[in-house]
Structures are given as structure tokens and as C-alpha cells.
Design a protein around this motif. Sequence first.
Motif, PDB file in Angstrom:
ATOM      1  N   VAL A 219       6.062  22.526   1.779  1.00 50.71           N
ATOM      2  CA  VAL A 219       4.803  22.483   1.776  1.00 50.71           C
ATOM      3  C   VAL A 219       4.228  21.228   0.962  1.00 50.71           C
ATOM      4  O   VAL A 219       3.213  20.590   1.401  1.00 50.71           O
ATOM      5  CB  VAL A 219       4.093  23.701   1.300  1.00 50.71           C
ATOM      6  N   CYS A 220       4.899  20.890  -0.196  1.00 53.60           N
ATOM      7  CA  CYS A 220       4.495  19.787  -1.029  1.00 53.60           C
ATOM      8  C   CYS A 220       4.776  18.539  -0.238  1.00 53.60           C
ATOM      9  O   CYS A 220       3.949  17.586  -0.393  1.00 53.60           O
ATOM     10  CB  CYS A 220       5.144  19.808  -2.362  1.00 53.60           C
ATOM     11  N   ALA A 221       5.872  18.347   0.562  1.00 53.57           N
ATOM     12  CA  ALA A 221       6.113  17.210   1.327  1.00 53.57           C
ATOM     13  C   ALA A 221       5.309  17.014   2.306  1.00 53.57           C
ATOM     14  O   ALA A 221       4.671  15.842   2.361  1.00 53.57           O
ATOM     15  CB  ALA A 221       7.657  17.358   1.736  1.00 53.57           C
ATOM     16  N   GLU A 222       4.640  18.087   2.835  1.00 54.51           N
ATOM     17  CA  GLU A 222       3.831  17.928   3.932  1.00 54.51           C
ATOM     18  C   GLU A 222       2.432  17.694   3.378  1.00 54.51           C
ATOM     19  O   GLU A 222       1.560  16.482   4.023  1.00 54.51           O
ATOM     20  CB  GLU A 222       3.269  19.244   4.742  1.00 54.51           C
ATOM     21  N   ALA A 223       1.971  17.655   2.353  1.00 56.17           N
ATOM     22  CA  ALA A 223       0.647  17.705   1.881  1.00 56.17           C
ATOM     23  C   ALA A 223       0.683  16.400   0.912  1.00 56.17           C
ATOM     24  O   ALA A 223      -0.288  16.151   0.519  1.00 56.17           O
ATOM     25  CB  ALA A 223       0.093  18.973   0.914  1.00 56.17           C
ATOM     26  N   GLY A 224       1.901  15.776   0.470  1.00 52.58           N
ATOM     27  CA  GLY A 224       1.824  14.759  -0.308  1.00 52.58           C
ATOM     28  C   GLY A 224       1.766  15.215  -1.828  1.00 52.58           C
ATOM     29  O   GLY A 224       1.351  14.156  -2.661  1.00 52.58           O
ATOM     30  N   LEU A 225       2.239  16.184  -2.196  1.00 48.67           N
ATOM     31  CA  LEU A 225       2.261  16.634  -3.577  1.00 48.67           C
ATOM     32  C   LEU A 225       3.558  16.152  -4.116  1.00 48.67           C
ATOM     33  O   LEU A 225       4.637  16.418  -3.618  1.00 48.67           O
ATOM     34  CB  LEU A 225       2.086  17.984  -3.738  1.00 48.67           C
ATOM     35  N   GLY A 226       3.449  15.456  -5.164  1.00 46.21           N
ATOM     36  CA  GLY A 226       4.724  15.044  -6.173  1.00 46.21           C
ATOM     37  C   GLY A 226       5.146  16.600  -6.666  1.00 46.21           C
ATOM     38  O   GLY A 226       4.643  17.373  -6.810  1.00 46.21           O
ATOM     39  N   ILE A 227       6.328  16.652  -6.970  1.00 46.61           N
ATOM     40  CA  ILE A 227       7.197  17.698  -7.567  1.00 46.61           C
ATOM     41  C   ILE A 227       7.809  17.253  -8.832  1.00 46.61           C
ATOM     42  O   ILE A 227       8.628  16.450  -8.883  1.00 46.61           O
ATOM     43  CB  ILE A 227       8.579  18.364  -6.626  1.00 46.61           C
ATOM     44  N   VAL A 228       7.408  17.944  -9.807  1.00 49.72           N
ATOM     45  CA  VAL A 228       7.995  17.686 -11.203  1.00 49.72           C
ATOM     46  C   VAL A 228       8.862  19.044 -11.438  1.00 49.72           C
ATOM     47  O   VAL A 228       7.955  19.958 -11.802  1.00 49.72           O
ATOM     48  CB  VAL A 228       6.942  17.387 -12.066  1.00 49.72           C
ATOM     49  N   ALA A 229      10.189  18.670 -11.621  1.00 45.54           N
ATOM     50  CA  ALA A 229      10.845  20.030 -11.742  1.00 45.54           C
ATOM     51  C   ALA A 229      11.195  20.616 -13.064  1.00 45.54           C
ATOM     52  O   ALA A 229      11.698  19.516 -13.881  1.00 45.54           O
ATOM     53  CB  ALA A 229      11.998  19.940 -10.941  1.00 45.54           C
ATOM     54  N   PHE A 230      10.901  21.491 -13.508  1.00 46.31           N
ATOM     55  CA  PHE A 230      11.202  21.866 -14.928  1.00 46.31           C
ATOM     56  C   PHE A 230      12.590  22.894 -14.901  1.00 46.31           C
ATOM     57  O   PHE A 230      13.059  23.479 -13.907  1.00 46.31           O
ATOM     58  CB  PHE A 230      10.192  22.750 -15.733  1.00 46.31           C
ATOM     59  N   SER A 231      12.969  23.001 -15.991  1.00 50.87           N
ATOM     60  CA  SER A 231      14.457  23.905 -16.359  1.00 50.87           C
ATOM     61  C   SER A 231      15.594  23.176 -15.460  1.00 50.87           C
ATOM     62  O   SER A 231      16.260  24.106 -14.599  1.00 50.87           O
ATOM     63  CB  SER A 231      13.991  25.221 -16.228  1.00 50.87           C
ATOM     64  N   PRO A 232      15.780  22.157 -15.124  1.00 51.41           N
ATOM     65  CA  PRO A 232      16.766  21.290 -14.412  1.00 51.41           C
ATOM     66  C   PRO A 232      18.285  21.763 -14.505  1.00 51.41           C
ATOM     67  O   PRO A 232      19.101  21.865 -14.057  1.00 51.41           O
ATOM     68  CB  PRO A 232      16.521  20.120 -13.939  1.00 51.41           C
ATOM     69  N   LEU A 233      18.281  22.170 -15.918  1.00 49.20           N
ATOM     70  CA  LEU A 233      19.515  22.597 -16.706  1.00 49.20           C
ATOM     71  C   LEU A 233      19.412  23.945 -16.927  1.00 49.20           C
ATOM     72  O   LEU A 233      20.278  24.564 -17.545  1.00 49.20           O
ATOM     73  CB  LEU A 233      19.910  21.798 -17.844  1.00 49.20           C
ATOM     74  N   ALA A 234      18.678  24.938 -16.139  1.00 48.75           N
ATOM     75  CA  ALA A 234      18.485  26.155 -16.385  1.00 48.75           C
ATOM     76  C   ALA A 234      18.723  26.798 -17.812  1.00 48.75           C
ATOM     77  O   ALA A 234      19.318  27.651 -18.387  1.00 48.75           O
ATOM     78  CB  ALA A 234      19.768  26.994 -15.579  1.00 48.75           C
ATOM     79  N   GLN A 235      17.875  26.126 -18.629  1.00 49.59           N
ATOM     80  CA  GLN A 235      17.501  26.233 -20.104  1.00 49.59           C
ATOM     81  C   GLN A 235      18.944  26.043 -20.749  1.00 49.59           C
ATOM     82  O   GLN A 235      19.103  26.657 -21.787  1.00 49.59           O
ATOM     83  CB  GLN A 235      17.191  27.814 -20.315  1.00 49.59           C
ATOM     84  N   GLY A 236      19.751  25.229 -20.350  1.00 46.25           N
ATOM     85  CA  GLY A 236      21.012  25.057 -20.921  1.00 46.25           C
ATOM     86  C   GLY A 236      22.226  25.620 -20.468  1.00 46.25           C
ATOM     87  O   GLY A 236      23.172  25.390 -20.974  1.00 46.25           O
ATOM     88  N   LEU A 237      21.971  26.580 -19.543  1.00 44.63           N
ATOM     89  CA  LEU A 237      23.125  27.030 -18.847  1.00 44.63           C
ATOM     90  C   LEU A 237      24.062  26.076 -18.281  1.00 44.63           C
ATOM     91  O   LEU A 237      25.223  26.105 -18.071  1.00 44.63           O
ATOM     92  CB  LEU A 237      22.903  28.196 -17.931  1.00 44.63           C
ATOM     93  N   LEU A 238      23.353  25.074 -17.550  1.00 45.11           N
ATOM     94  CA  LEU A 238      23.968  24.054 -16.925  1.00 45.11           C
ATOM     95  C   LEU A 238      24.613  23.039 -17.703  1.00 45.11           C
ATOM     96  O   LEU A 238      24.511  21.917 -17.692  1.00 45.11           O
ATOM     97  CB  LEU A 238      23.276  23.389 -15.750  1.00 45.11           C
ATOM     98  N   THR A 239      25.227  23.265 -18.703  1.00 42.48           N
ATOM     99  CA  THR A 239      25.959  22.381 -19.745  1.00 42.48           C
ATOM    100  C   THR A 239      27.285  23.026 -20.142  1.00 42.48           C
ATOM    101  O   THR A 239      27.789  24.287 -19.404  1.00 42.48           O
ATOM    102  CB  THR A 239      25.206  22.340 -21.164  1.00 42.48           C
ATOM    103  N   THR A 240      28.121  22.390 -20.837  1.00 38.06           N
ATOM    104  CA  THR A 240      29.480  22.687 -20.978  1.00 38.06           C
ATOM    105  C   THR A 240      29.686  23.958 -21.842  1.00 38.06           C
ATOM    106  O   THR A 240      30.728  24.656 -21.951  1.00 38.06           O
ATOM    107  CB  THR A 240      30.546  21.678 -21.242  1.00 38.06           C
ATOM    108  N   LYS A 241      28.558  24.264 -22.588  1.00 32.84           N
ATOM    109  CA  LYS A 241      28.667  25.213 -23.740  1.00 32.84           C
ATOM    110  C   LYS A 241      28.855  26.630 -23.311  1.00 32.84           C
ATOM    111  O   LYS A 241      29.416  27.381 -24.122  1.00 32.84           O
ATOM    112  CB  LYS A 241      27.261  25.084 -24.630  1.00 32.84           C
ATOM    113  N   TYR A 242      28.768  26.777 -22.031  1.00 33.66           N
ATOM    114  CA  TYR A 242      28.957  28.368 -21.578  1.00 33.66           C
ATOM    115  C   TYR A 242      30.314  28.582 -20.803  1.00 33.66           C
ATOM    116  O   TYR A 242      30.534  29.559 -20.095  1.00 33.66           O
ATOM    117  CB  TYR A 242      27.768  29.002 -20.953  1.00 33.66           C
ATOM    118  N   LEU A 243      30.903  27.419 -20.492  1.00 43.03           N
ATOM    119  CA  LEU A 243      32.023  27.350 -19.838  1.00 43.03           C
ATOM    120  C   LEU A 243      33.073  28.291 -20.160  1.00 43.03           C
ATOM    121  O   LEU A 243      33.922  28.815 -19.264  1.00 43.03           O
ATOM    122  CB  LEU A 243      32.829  26.058 -19.630  1.00 43.03           C
TER     123      LEU A 243
END
Length: 352
Positions: A219-243
Amino acid sequence: MHLPHEQRYSETHGNTPYRRMGRSGLALPAISLGLWQNFGAQAPVATQRDIIVAAFDRGITQFDLANNYGPPPGSAEENFGRILHKDLRGYRDELVITTKAGYRFLPGPYGEGGSRKYLLSSLDSSLKRMNIDYVDIFYSHRYDPTTPLHETLGALKFAVDSGKALYAGISSYSAARTREALQVASEIGLTLSVHQPSYSLLNRWIEEEDADGDSVASVCAEAGLGIVAFSPLAQGLLTTKYLSGDIPTNSRAAQGGSFSRSYVSQENITALRALNDIAVERGQSLAQMALAWTLRRPEITSVIVGARTVEQLSENLDAVLDLEFTDAQLRQIEATAVDGGLNLWASRSSDL
């Protein structure tokens, strides 16, 4: 007064690519700094200042806030305002400052939601806390089923028409609600320019199609809305600290709040370990690969990262040094990056 690095926009120092925000004329850094966590009253202001000026020295121009960021609510805007006027007051025209309103901020009937009264009074208060005349982007922070969209978007239009905001956006709206908002915006003469949803390797809801075959991304692509994504690291889950599967004592999971211990599930840990192996093969940290993967989609204008230290910020910003993936790597990631049940905003907005 901070003197920003003279080469902050160069390829040799800043390394920050810029992307056009949908069909608007505004370009944003591929990675932006968010002040959701670590910028309230509990964090040393000197550390906050070091992170903010370090980001600007690397060409990071967008600083993302909301009225309820802290804790306590409002303190992130207050701290940012002090740092802005002490260290970066001569560089306001180089900055993209954003804020939002929609979630609970004040007690009583006028302290949350999408009403004209709440949104506009909140914007005025945000401007006072930051001691600025306008924000670059003002968002409806969430869809409010108790308020007509004509009223919510009418408030955004007033904010833009009055010069208190330069662009208007929405956050965490579902595909159907985004399409509805675009229709209402067209009816009242408002240009919606950007959508801010959560999105990461383990939270891929914006890709999912609804019963009408629409997704937030399409929908955003069709309408020309930019997307600014938040929590791209899943609040820190996507780091090595939880491996290891353990929860470090100084981690967000240990502190409670928005990050539930349930997110550190065996299924998610298994996915993290497999993703980390791919990142190592690419010569990146897990966090860097997660950011690069999110930025692979052409609809994504920018991703918002937080930071606890300057070193953590620098590691994340270096993700832009390698944004390319081979087909084999994407297939490996696709087989591993399953939904981790991390969209904590769904029941309050994106599922409506």
C-alpha cells in the motif's frame, strides 16, 4: 557548542547514504537515531549528548522522538531540546526532527488517542519541550478506533498548514487503515508522506497480505509513502547478547517494560544463532546484517536505531558499508527469519 565534523556528509567519513522519502522531496539517512529508550531522566545527559553529536558527526540528520518517550514521558524531548540548543543550535536546518502523539501521555480523557484536542495540544507541548518552532514530521502514533479518521488527519493537516510541522505521517496503521487514511487525506487536502511501522527479521508483519491482498509495504509503495522502520533490531534481540539463551542483567529483557522475557524463546534463539552464522560469513555483526536486511527493500526509506553508547551507535551505523546480499544469502535468511511474536503494537493499532 559542538563543532560538527566537516566531512560528516562525505563517503569517506560519514558513509551515510540518503534515500528519498516516498514521493516527497525529503531525503533521509538510511539509518536514523531514535530516542525511545536511553534518553529519559534515568540516563546520564552527558552520554545522551555524546551519542547525539556522534550521530550528527556521521551524517545522521533524522532524530526521532514522541511525546511519551522517556521515562518519564516528555523527558526525552526535554533532554534533546537542551542538547540541541547547547551543542547544535546553529544546525537546525540540517536536522529532521520528528515527534508523535497517540499513546497515553496525560491522565484523563484528553491524554491519549487521535482527537484534534489531544494531537494539537501535544504538538504544542512537544515544541515547547524542545524549544523549537516546528518539527519536520508529525505522526499520528497509532490508529484510534474511537476517533473518526477525518478528525485525526484533520489535526495533522492543521499542524502542516500552520507551519508547526512540515510533513505528516502515520505509525503502526494496518494495510487497510493505511489505505483508508490515504483516502481521507485526499478528501481533506492533506498529503501523507510517511508511514512508521515496526519491522525486522523477526517481525515481518508489514509484508503480510490481508484478505484484500494488501500489505503495509504494498500500500505504501503504491501510494508513494516512505517507510521509516522502527525496532529493526527487535529492541536488541537481534544482537549477540542473547545468543547463549540467557538474559543479561543489563539487557532490556531483564528490565521488563516493552521487552518481554518471552521474546527470548528457544525458537527465537535458534533463529538468532542461524542468522548470526550468516552474518559472520558476510563479515558483519548480527545487528549490522539485520539492519542491512531491513534496508534491502526499496520501500524502506530509513531504519531507526537506538543506542546506549557511542560505540554501539558506531557499530550500527557501519551496517551501511555492506547493504548487498547474494541470492543464496537471502534464501538462507528467508528459511530462518520466522515471525517471533514481537509486534507488541499489534493489538493496539496494527491489528485494527
